[in-house]
Design a protein around this motif. Structure first.
Motif, PDB file in Angstrom:
ATOM      1  N   SER A 180      10.651   1.730   1.108  1.00  0.00           N
ATOM      2  CA  SER A 180       9.453   1.622   0.297  1.00  0.00           C
ATOM      3  C   SER A 180       9.556   2.515  -0.935  1.00  0.00           C
ATOM      4  O   SER A 180      10.118   3.605  -0.872  1.00  0.00           O
ATOM      5  N   GLU A 181       9.006   2.029  -2.025  1.00  0.00           N
ATOM      6  CA  GLU A 181       8.962   2.826  -3.246  1.00  0.00           C
ATOM      7  C   GLU A 181       7.574   3.414  -3.477  1.00  0.00           C
ATOM      8  O   GLU A 181       7.370   4.147  -4.428  1.00  0.00           O
ATOM      9  N   ASP A 182       6.627   3.082  -2.605  1.00  0.00           N
ATOM     10  CA  ASP A 182       5.247   3.518  -2.780  1.00  0.00           C
ATOM     11  C   ASP A 182       4.943   4.743  -1.913  1.00  0.00           C
ATOM     12  O   ASP A 182       4.084   4.709  -1.042  1.00  0.00           O
ATOM     13  N   LYS A 187       0.831  -1.201   0.000  1.00  0.00           N
ATOM     14  CA  LYS A 187       0.000   0.000   0.000  1.00  0.00           C
ATOM     15  C   LYS A 187       0.866   1.253   0.000  1.00  0.00           C
ATOM     16  O   LYS A 187       1.993   1.255   0.475  1.00  0.00           O
ATOM     17  N   LYS A 188       0.312   2.327  -0.509  1.00  0.00           N
ATOM     18  CA  LYS A 188       1.037   3.593  -0.583  1.00  0.00           C
ATOM     19  C   LYS A 188       1.048   4.289   0.773  1.00  0.00           C
ATOM     20  O   LYS A 188       0.131   4.163   1.566  1.00  0.00           O
ATOM     21  N   ARG A 228      -6.322  10.643  -4.372  1.00  0.00           N
ATOM     22  CA  ARG A 228      -5.005  10.037  -4.169  1.00  0.00           C
ATOM     23  C   ARG A 228      -4.748   9.728  -2.689  1.00  0.00           C
ATOM     24  O   ARG A 228      -4.148   8.718  -2.356  1.00  0.00           O
ATOM     25  N   SER A 286      12.043   6.305   2.111  1.00  0.00           N
ATOM     26  CA  SER A 286      12.283   5.879   0.725  1.00  0.00           C
ATOM     27  C   SER A 286      13.293   4.737   0.651  1.00  0.00           C
ATOM     28  O   SER A 286      13.342   4.022  -0.346  1.00  0.00           O
ATOM     29  N   VAL A 341       3.861   8.826  -1.703  1.00  0.00           N
ATOM     30  CA  VAL A 341       3.137   9.879  -2.408  1.00  0.00           C
ATOM     31  C   VAL A 341       3.220  11.133  -1.555  1.00  0.00           C
ATOM     32  O   VAL A 341       2.949  11.093  -0.356  1.00  0.00           O
ATOM     33  N   GLN A 353      -6.193   6.506  -1.532  1.00  0.00           N
ATOM     34  CA  GLN A 353      -5.459   5.311  -1.967  1.00  0.00           C
ATOM     35  C   GLN A 353      -4.291   4.976  -1.043  1.00  0.00           C
ATOM     36  O   GLN A 353      -3.661   3.937  -1.206  1.00  0.00           O
ATOM     37  N   CYS A 354      -4.000   5.847  -0.098  1.00  0.00           N
ATOM     38  CA  CYS A 354      -2.867   5.631   0.818  1.00  0.00           C
ATOM     39  C   CYS A 354      -3.315   4.842   2.035  1.00  0.00           C
ATOM     40  O   CYS A 354      -4.361   5.130   2.624  1.00  0.00           O
ATOM     41  N   ASP A 368       5.649  10.562  -7.283  1.00  0.00           N
ATOM     42  CA  ASP A 368       4.254  10.993  -7.152  1.00  0.00           C
ATOM     43  C   ASP A 368       4.198  12.180  -6.203  1.00  0.00           C
ATOM     44  O   ASP A 368       4.089  12.026  -4.982  1.00  0.00           O
TER      45      ASP A 368
END
Length: 118
Positions: A32-34, A2-3, A108, A29, A36, A111-112, A75
């Motif tokens: 995780s690469e997700d 999940k973001k 957006r 970072s 925003v 979605q996190c 993002d």
């Protein structure tokens, strides 16, 4: 995965929130690469180019936002309404951003899985 969302809503240099938020993004970072990033309210001023914080005896951390591209943080959303309210509709930023409406930011954010605010 999940973001993870980071919301920047405070002005730079008035408090340590922006610098702490940027430090948190850079540290996260590594794991995780997700990620925003959202810049809303006074937070839109975090990314303005040509700031001179040394004039008010503050540390210049704004240029560190350029590290985000090296960490694959892509993002990055800036609230169009917040820019307009502050007379910054034609401002230049230190990094590439997507200028979007508050509705897009809301979508957006939804979605996190987790959201941290600075």
């Amino acid at each position: 995965m999940k973001k993870l969302g980071f919301v920047f809503s405070s002005a730079p240099h008035g408090s340590a929130s922006g610098r702490e938020g940027l430090d948190a993004v850079l540290a996260t970072s590594n794991y995780s690469e997700d990620l925003v990033l959202f810049f809303v309210g006074d937070g839109v001023m975090q990314l303005l180019s040509e700031q001179q914080p040394t004039e008010i005896l503050c540390r210049d951390y704004i240029s560190t936002f350029k590290m985000l591209s090296l960490c694959d943080v892509e993002d990055i959303y800036v609230c169009e309404t917040s820019l307009s309210e502050r007379g910054l509709s034609h401002a230049s930023f230190v990094i590439n951003v997507d200028i979007v409406s508050p509705d897009v930011i809301s979508q957006r954010l939804a979605q996190c899985a987790k959201v941290l605010q600075f």
